[in-house]
Design a protein around this motif. Structure first.
Motif, PDB file in Angstrom:
ATOM      1  N   GLN A 126      47.245  36.508  42.248  1.00 49.46           N
ATOM      2  CA  GLN A 126      48.418  36.016  41.533  1.00 49.46           C
ATOM      3  C   GLN A 126      49.296  37.223  41.216  1.00 49.46           C
ATOM      4  OE1 GLN A 126      48.882  32.435  40.502  1.00 49.46           O
ATOM      5  NE2 GLN A 126      47.515  32.456  42.260  1.00 49.46           N
ATOM      6  N   ASP A 186      54.428  26.613  40.452  1.00 49.96           N
ATOM      7  CA  ASP A 186      55.003  27.828  41.033  1.00 49.96           C
ATOM      8  C   ASP A 186      56.440  27.592  41.491  1.00 49.96           C
ATOM      9  OD1 ASP A 186      52.746  29.277  40.572  1.00 49.96           O
ATOM     10  OD2 ASP A 186      52.219  29.594  42.669  1.00 49.96           O
ATOM     11  N   ASN A 204      51.676  32.531  42.402  1.00 48.62           N
ATOM     12  CA  ASN A 204      50.880  32.881  43.568  1.00 48.62           C
ATOM     13  C   ASN A 204      51.561  33.989  44.359  1.00 48.62           C
ATOM     14  OD1 ASN A 204      50.124  32.430  46.606  1.00 48.62           O
ATOM     15  ND2 ASN A 204      48.501  31.510  45.397  1.00 48.62           N
TER      16      ASN A 204
END
Length: 323
Positions: A126, A186, A204
């Motif tokens: 991440q 995300d 991510n």
């Protein structure tokens, strides 16, 4: 821990009758629903869509992806938990669901109230990212700014989800009083960063790299389950490398079914997913996404989810998120 007790902890019920076992080798006999607690366009959704195409080829039946992003994964999880244990309704998500359980977002333990079919450790990371125009070039800059004006620097996370855990670990390591805000998936975080609606976010890395290369955000560092740099993002230091020694958090993708899934059927589904994950063409696609995924058989998967649940529970207690 004995194999039997591990199986019990992961929801494998050896007392289920032979009705499903007899047809396990023929699974699936009709289309399979893959319930995904994520919006289209994010990393989890991208992975499951790659896999679904190959799953259909290997298993000979359609695999329908059903996106249910509401409730921090709880709606999707409940859809599967309440389903008939016939292997035709499965949950595809990641170990963030364990975080949701230990922070009170979801009330059922994924390690004990489902059947663990497969755990798939992710070798990526991440990323701690900031918008392109916030005047922040390093984690130290971000920490310094937050300390100078407590609660003024916004950090976008999914509250009580995995990114909340990661942000909490960084805050604990650095002493920086970030203001944690709910920023959604995300895809939502990328939009918010570019629009200047939040200062930083944990996203991510594979998705963040595309935006960083286009100059739409900056990656300050990565969070992974190991202290080393992410091989898929070698230009960016890990948090451990930057001196935040406890800011480590690894991800697993996982396939869960309703509790009581027949062991023979569970083995069959595990084997199908294993054939797909281990296919060289699939591995090549995942590598391009900076999401190298390894595969575990059923016994190893049970051990993995039990150990992960214990570790995440300990982290939740450390950062004050214990359910």
């Amino acid at each position: 821990m004995a194999a039997l007790s591990l199986a019990a902890m992961a929801g494998i019920d050896a007392t289920v009758g032979p009705a499903f076992a007899a047809g396990a080798k023929d699974w699936p006999t009709r289309p399979v629903k893959l319930i995904v607690p994520a919006k289209p366009g994010g990393g989890t959704d991208a992975v499951v869509r790659i896999l679904a195409t190959k799953l259909e080829t290997v298993a000979g039946r359609p695999f329908a992806i059903v996106n249910q992003p509401t409730g921090g994964g709880s709606v999707a999880a409940e859809t599967v938990r309440a389903a008939r244990p016939d292997g035709n309704t499965l949950l595809f998500y990641h170990s963030g669901l364990l975080s949701s359980y230990h922070s009170g977002v979801y009330s059922h333990n994924p390690a004990t109230e489902f059947t663990t079919i497969a755990m798939m450790p992710v070798g990526g990371s991440q990323a701690l990212a900031v918008g392109p125009d916030v005047g922040i070039d390093s984690v130290e800059d971000l920490v310094t700014k937050a300390k100078a004006a407590p609660d003024s620097v916004t950090m976008g996370v999914q509250l009580k989800g995995a990114s909340h855990f990661m942000a909490g670990l960084l805050m604990r390591d650095s002493g920086a009083p970030f203001r944690l805000v709910e920023a959604g998936s995300d895809a939502d975080k990328f939009t918010a960063l570019q629009g200047g609606n939040i200062d930083a976010a944990i996203v991510n890395t594979s998705g963040a790299l595309q935006y960083a290369e286009a100059g739409k955000l900056k990656i300050l560092g990565t969070v992974t389950g190991r202290p080393e740099r992410d091989p898929g993002a070698p230009d960016y230091p890990s948090m451990v490398e930057l001196g935040f020694k406890n800011t480590m958090y690894g991800f697993d993708f996982m396939v869960l079914g309703p509790k009581g899934l027949d062991p023979g059927l569970t083995d069959r589904i595990n084997a199908v997913f294993g054939e797909v994950i281990n296919d060289p063409a699939i591995q090549e696609q995942l590598a391009k996404m900076n999401l190298p995924i390894s595969f575990m058989d059923r016994d190893a998967s049970v051990e993995r989810i039990v150990a992960s649940e214990k570790t995440i529970g300990e982290v939740a207690a450390e950062i004050g998120l214990k359910n």
